[in-house]
Design an enzyme around this catalytic site. Structure first.
Site, PDB file in Angstrom:
ATOM      1  CB  THR A   1      44.874  40.703  47.457  1.00 60.41           C
ATOM      2  OG1 THR A   1      45.827  40.300  48.270  1.00 60.41           O
ATOM      3  CG2 THR A   1      44.276  39.445  46.684  1.00 60.41           C
TER       4      THR A   1
ATOM      5  CG  PHE B   1      39.799  39.552  45.806  1.00 63.64           C
ATOM      6  CD1 PHE B   1      39.424  38.149  46.214  1.00 63.64           C
ATOM      7  CD2 PHE B   1      40.367  40.285  46.431  1.00 63.64           C
ATOM      8  CE1 PHE B   1      40.278  37.960  47.705  1.00 63.64           C
ATOM      9  CE2 PHE B   1      40.948  40.402  47.488  1.00 63.64           C
ATOM     10  CZ  PHE B   1      40.948  38.829  48.206  1.00 63.64           C
TER      11      PHE B   1
END
Length: 287
Positions: free
Chosen positions: A179, A181
């Site tokens: 992921t 961010f």
């Protein structure tokens, strides 16, 4: 130790967003928020209230699930700016009450995305998946229920926070689950030119006319600018215009990108720079 500031994230303590805050902002106080809207409000201030956090840590893309749709809804109208990016390899552990063994587990609780990313172990052991609102919240629910047949699929940090035993580690189906961010700030902090790779994020609107997008993006190709992201979505419930979120390698003060942005302005409306920030070293490992 005195905190350098407060950084807001969506989720409960032990969530992946909390882990990123702890890794990259260890001297900051993490502030858990129930929703992405609450995260933005914590930094921007809402309803006349003073901001309760200085920065926000927000997931924007996942290598398996794609973009985080809610974030793309908030970014165009937000007053916040992207000042940094961080990548996290997503790892999930199976957590149970102290002393519980794997063969006692009957149900596994987690966020719907986490359950979908750990199908192999669920199928292998015949667990019944139960959807929770948050991966770390699932660990809390197991503790509160006190039921030895319940387990949670949660990030590793959740075991430490909630005092659970780790029944299995790295149970996700894909080992490339990552992921990205971004860190949001009320201040528009521009990364310095010439001190390493830089990413520039921006949004723009084009009219729904033939070749409008082709003309808008032509300047990036002719000026040798690498575009790493281009995503579209409708705004205002109308089909007559489309908004795009784009990211490119480079600094707006570099001649090539500067010319490309100038050409973009001729064919679009409402061009807004969201951030000019250092590229995370993770990018160079996937090039």
């Amino acid at each position: 130790m005195t905190s350098q500031g407060r950084i807001a994230y969506q989720g409960e303590p032990g969530a992946n967003s909390h882990m990123v805050c702890a890794q990259h902002y260890p001297d900051w106080e993490p502030v858990p928020c129930a929703s992405f809207e609450d995260v933005f409000a914590a930094v921007e201030g809402a309803d006349g209230n003073e901001p309760s956090a200085d920065l926000a840590m927000i997931p924007i893309d996942n290598s398996l699930a794609g973009r985080v749709a809610d974030i793309h809804h908030f970014l165009p109208t937000s007053s916040l700016h992207i000042v940094a990016e961080h990548f996290l390899r997503i790892r999930f552990n199976l957590l149970g009450l102290p002393g519980v063994t794997l063969d006692q587990v009957r149900t596994v609780h987690s966020h719907v995305h986490a359950l979908g990313q750990c199908r192999r172990i669920i199928r292998k052991h015949g667990f019944t998946p139960v959807i929770s609102g948050d991966t770390a919240g699932a660990a809390r629910e197991v503790v509160e229920a006190g039921d030895p047949t319940m387990a949670a699929i949660s990030p590793p940090l959740a075991a430490e926070i909630y005092g659970l035993d780790v029944l299995a580690t790295d149970i996700e189906d894909e080992d490339h689950n990552t992921t990205r961010f971004v860190v949001l700030s009320p201040d528009f902090v521009v990364a310095p030119l010439g001190e390493g790779p830089v990413v520039t994020s921006f949004i723009f609107n084009v009219r729904n006319l033939p070749a409008a997008l082709y003309k808008a993006l032509g300047g990036f190709a002719t000026n040798g600018v690498n575009m790493t992201k281009l995503e579209s979505y409708m705004v205002g419930g109308e089909f007559a215009a489309t908004q795009f979120l784009a990211e490119v390698d480079g600094h707006p003060d570099e001649p090539g990108l500067k010319r490309a942005l100038e050409e973009l302005a001729f064919f679009t409306t409402d061009v807004k720079i969201l951030g000019v920030y250092p590229a995370d070293p993770f990018r160079s490992t996937t090039a």
